[in-house]
Design an enzyme around this catalytic site. Structure first.
Site, PDB file in Angstrom:
ATOM      1  N   GLU A  34       0.884  -1.175   0.000  1.00  0.00           N
ATOM      2  CA  GLU A  34       0.000   0.000   0.000  1.00  0.00           C
ATOM      3  C   GLU A  34       0.915   1.217   0.000  1.00  0.00           C
ATOM      4  O   GLU A  34       1.459   1.597   1.037  1.00  0.00           O
ATOM      5  CB  GLU A  34      -0.895  -0.010   1.251  1.00  0.00           C
ATOM      6  N   CYS A  78      -2.651   9.263   2.428  1.00  0.00           N
ATOM      7  CA  CYS A  78      -2.347   8.800   1.077  1.00  0.00           C
ATOM      8  C   CYS A  78      -3.504   9.052   0.118  1.00  0.00           C
ATOM      9  O   CYS A  78      -3.316   9.020  -1.093  1.00  0.00           O
ATOM     10  CB  CYS A  78      -2.018   7.316   1.108  1.00  0.00           C
TER      11      CYS A  78
HETATM   12  P1  NAP Z   1       8.090   5.094   4.916  1.00  0.00           P
HETATM   13  O1  NAP Z   1       9.187   6.018   5.208  1.00  0.00           O
HETATM   14  O2  NAP Z   1       8.144   4.293   3.673  1.00  0.00           O
HETATM   15  O3  NAP Z   1       7.969   4.161   6.207  1.00  0.00           O
HETATM   16  C1  NAP Z   1       6.937   3.231   6.369  1.00  0.00           C
HETATM   17  C2  NAP Z   1       7.401   2.094   7.274  1.00  0.00           C
HETATM   18  O4  NAP Z   1       8.473   1.419   6.627  1.00  0.00           O
HETATM   19  C3  NAP Z   1       7.941   2.538   8.625  1.00  0.00           C
HETATM   20  O5  NAP Z   1       7.629   1.554   9.575  1.00  0.00           O
HETATM   21  C4  NAP Z   1       9.430   2.599   8.396  1.00  0.00           C
HETATM   22  O6  NAP Z   1      10.178   2.391   9.593  1.00  0.00           O
HETATM   23  C5  NAP Z   1       9.616   1.421   7.463  1.00  0.00           C
HETATM   24  N1  NAP Z   1      10.800   1.519   6.604  1.00  0.00           N
HETATM   25  C6  NAP Z   1      11.574   2.591   6.325  1.00  0.00           C
HETATM   26  N2  NAP Z   1      12.597   2.233   5.504  1.00  0.00           N
HETATM   27  C7  NAP Z   1      12.448   0.914   5.263  1.00  0.00           C
HETATM   28  C8  NAP Z   1      13.183  -0.026   4.508  1.00  0.00           C
HETATM   29  N3  NAP Z   1      14.249   0.296   3.808  1.00  0.00           N
HETATM   30  N4  NAP Z   1      12.727  -1.312   4.477  1.00  0.00           N
HETATM   31  C9  NAP Z   1      11.630  -1.674   5.155  1.00  0.00           C
HETATM   32  N5  NAP Z   1      10.906  -0.822   5.914  1.00  0.00           N
HETATM   33  C10 NAP Z   1      11.294   0.456   5.954  1.00  0.00           C
HETATM   34  O7  NAP Z   1       6.686   5.864   4.862  1.00  0.00           O
HETATM   35  P2  NAP Z   1       6.081   6.881   5.902  1.00  0.00           P
HETATM   36  O8  NAP Z   1       6.744   8.213   5.731  1.00  0.00           O
HETATM   37  O9  NAP Z   1       6.052   6.272   7.261  1.00  0.00           O
HETATM   38  O10 NAP Z   1       4.557   6.970   5.414  1.00  0.00           O
HETATM   39  C11 NAP Z   1       4.109   7.853   4.449  1.00  0.00           C
HETATM   40  C12 NAP Z   1       3.903   7.145   3.133  1.00  0.00           C
HETATM   41  O11 NAP Z   1       2.984   6.077   3.310  1.00  0.00           O
HETATM   42  C13 NAP Z   1       3.284   8.034   2.086  1.00  0.00           C
HETATM   43  O12 NAP Z   1       3.916   7.824   0.850  1.00  0.00           O
HETATM   44  C14 NAP Z   1       1.844   7.567   2.024  1.00  0.00           C
HETATM   45  O13 NAP Z   1       1.185   7.812   0.810  1.00  0.00           O
HETATM   46  C15 NAP Z   1       1.999   6.110   2.280  1.00  0.00           C
HETATM   47  N6  NAP Z   1       0.747   5.535   2.742  1.00  0.00           N
HETATM   48  C16 NAP Z   1       0.058   4.729   1.888  1.00  0.00           C
HETATM   49  C17 NAP Z   1      -1.171   4.207   2.283  1.00  0.00           C
HETATM   50  C18 NAP Z   1      -1.962   3.310   1.374  1.00  0.00           C
HETATM   51  O14 NAP Z   1      -2.946   2.729   1.827  1.00  0.00           O
HETATM   52  N7  NAP Z   1      -1.567   3.148   0.128  1.00  0.00           N
HETATM   53  C19 NAP Z   1      -1.669   4.499   3.547  1.00  0.00           C
HETATM   54  C20 NAP Z   1      -0.926   5.323   4.388  1.00  0.00           C
HETATM   55  C21 NAP Z   1       0.292   5.834   3.975  1.00  0.00           C
HETATM   56  P3  NAP Z   1      10.908   3.601  10.349  1.00  0.00           P
HETATM   57  O15 NAP Z   1       9.814   4.524  10.798  1.00  0.00           O
HETATM   58  O16 NAP Z   1      11.597   2.945  11.486  1.00  0.00           O
HETATM   59  O17 NAP Z   1      11.845   4.244   9.378  1.00  0.00           O
END
Ligand code: NAP
Length: 484
Positions: A253, A287
């Site tokens: 997602e 999102c």
């Molecule tokens: P993110 O930086 O990608 O982080 C999401 C999760 O992944 C966190 O738990 C993060 O842990 C972890 N993570 C970071 N780097 C990683 C890696 N290399 N490998 C595996 N896991 C890793 O995203 P975010 O800033 O938290 O969230 C915002 C994004 O989520 C936006 O792009 C938004 O559109 C998207 N989103 C999508 C949906 C949907 O339903 N499509 C819903 C909500 C949000 P750490 O915090 O420890 O770094």
């Protein structure tokens, strides 16, 4: 420091026990509105994650009946609702969104557990009516194995609810990795599971800490058969690469860039009201938030006025203060991105028609409040049209015909949500059908609901959460023919 009966202790949770990191290291979680340090959370690594996976794997040896799982799901929904206020408060303190909205998120989360409980009968084995090859054919929905659930900060409990409900429905034990910005809500959830449910030790594990070692362990471990990830597209792509080695199944997602289209025959008041609810939820950090607002040129002036009138009433502030509509952005990076999108658009000729944006980039520290701003004259190519802004910046783009607006709306690598407003339902349905988005609101700005499947097209990911489709994300289908 945060004081909550649901956060005692502030630990990770493996094999039914509260644990600290092997290294005893912790990381700090802050209130984005004030900068206050809320808690120190254990920074676990690969060794603890491997132990959590092992604990989870052991529970697979004893299958749990559909009825048992249904009771667990119902119990979780009930317990979440009973603790809505306190859980909502924790959401607000670590995320920043208004407390009412935080409580709404808890209700939303409870809805996924309730929905899976109602639908779990769909996972019962079924026998085909036909008997080809002189056999009786039975189709079973087996648990896929241990599942890894990785969640973002923007819905601290909503996003895990979608995943954990379907994992429990499928009888898959899980290892949860929450965002390091908002782990406290999930620690509180574990406390509630611990105290109110009789889940087997190791059935649900919570591993807090930096993403790198935890995610590498989840992706590299042969017992983890599905990883369900919600977050940015960049990280999602990395997981796809890592999943190849063991042909691991992924549910992704990812990011969005939602178009919100207002035709000249739309009910402009309804379109404006819906826009406010859609765009400013979570301070514009969802999102499914409208990222690009396409308004037919014949109604651009009238719609702008309606929008300005509504936006001027929004109150920006600490989410715990009465009457707050928009909290702070999550951190300095979040603030800088909105600020850069604004500057880029203004430098390229967009016009600021409402709001008093900060003229300087963010300073050090916390409390990055960004007042809502409205831009007119946004054109394709500006950063606001190409990237997810994730903030209360309205980017308005005028259009003059249907074909053109569809082409512009689809001119992005993302395909998560979109919205169409038109008084002509045939046109609305036609345009909705041509938008390459997994979710299209037709005369509504509503986002996902537990009862319906939700997920992205194109680089917004694959797999579905919620609805009947979401129930099948963590099962493997097994077919057994048997001579008559
Ligand atoms: P993110 O930086 O990608 O982080 C999401 C999760 O992944 C966190 O738990 C993060 O842990 C972890 N993570 C970071 N780097 C990683 C890696 N290399 N490998 C595996 N896991 C890793 O995203 P975010 O800033 O938290 O969230 C915002 C994004 O989520 C936006 O792009 C938004 O559109 C998207 N989103 C999508 C949906 C949907 O339903 N499509 C819903 C909500 C949000 P750490 O915090 O420890 O770094």
């Amino acid at each position: 420091m945060i004081d909550s009966p649901l956060l005692n202790p502030v630990h990770a949770h493996i094999q039914g026990r509260w644990v600290a990191a092997d290294s005893a290291r912790c990381f700090a979680v802050h209130n984005p509105a004030t900068g206050e340090q809320l808690a120190e959370v254990p920074a676990l690594g690969a060794a603890e994650t491997a132990r959590a996976i092992d604990a989870a794997r052991h529970t697979l040896a004893t299958p749990h009946s559909l009825v048992q799982r249904q009771h667990w799901l119902e119990d979780i929904a009930r317990v979440l609702r009973e603790n809505k206020e306190e859980l909502g408060r924790i959401v607000t303190l670590e995320h920043g969104k208004p407390w009412q909205e935080g409580q709404g998120e808890v209700e939303y989360a409870a809805g996924f557990f309730a929905q899976c409980a109602r639908q779990i009968h769909e996972l019962a084995p079924r026998t085909l009516a036909d008997t080809p090859r002189d056999c009786r054919w039975t189709v079973h929905y087996r648990p896929a194995g241990v599942v890894g659930l990785i969640t973002p900060w923007n819905f601290p409990i909503g996003m895990i609810a979608k995943k954990l409900s379907a994992a429990i429905a499928a009888d898959c034990p899980s290892v949860i990795k929450p965002s390091s910005k908002t782990p406290l809500t999930l620690i509180a959830l574990m406390k509630l599971l611990d105290e109110h449910l009789d889940l087997p030790a190791g059935y649900v594990n919570l591993v807090t800490g930096p993403a790198g070692p935890i995610s590498e362990c989840l992706m590299g471990h042969p017992d983890v058969r599905v990883v369900s990830f919600t977050g940015s597209t960049g990280v999602g792509k990395r997981l796809i690469e890592q999943s190849a080695a063991e042909v691991k199944k992924l549910t992704l997602e990812l990011g969005g860039n939602a178009p919100y289209i207002v035709f000249e025959d739309a009910d402009l008041d309804a379109a404006a009201d819906n826009f406010i609810g859609n765009k400013f939820r979570g301070g514009g950090q969802t999102c499914v938030c409208a990222n690009r607002l396409y308004v037919h040129q014949a109604v651009e002036q009238a719609f702008s006025e309606k929008l300005i009138e509504r936006v001027s009433r929004l109150k920006v502030g600490d989410g715990m203060e009465e009457g707050t509509d928009i909290g702070p952005l999550i951190d300095r990076n979040g603030f800088d991105k909105v600020h850069q999108h604004l500057r880029d658009a203004l430098d390229q000729g967009a016009e600021l028609i409402h709001g008093e944006p900060p003229t300087e980039p963010a300073g050090d520290g916390w409390g990055h409040f960004f007042p809502p701003v409205i831009l007119r004259g946004v054109r394709p190519g500006m950063r606001v049209t190409r990237e997810e802004t994730f903030g209360p910046l309205v980017a308005m783009i005028a259009f003059d015909n249907e074909e053109d607006v569809i082409a512009q709306a689809n001119d992005t690598e993302f395909g998560l949500a979109g919205y169409v407003f038109s008084g002509d339902l045939a046109r609305g349905a036609r345009v909705a059908g041509r938008l390459r988005c997994g979710h299209v609101g037709l005369n509504t700005g509503t986002g996902p609901t537990p009862e319906a499947p939700f997920g992205g097209m194109k680089e917004s990911g694959y797999g579905r959460e919620g609805g009947q489709e979401g129930l099948f994300e963590f099962v493997e289908v097994q077919t057994i023919p048997q001579p008559l």
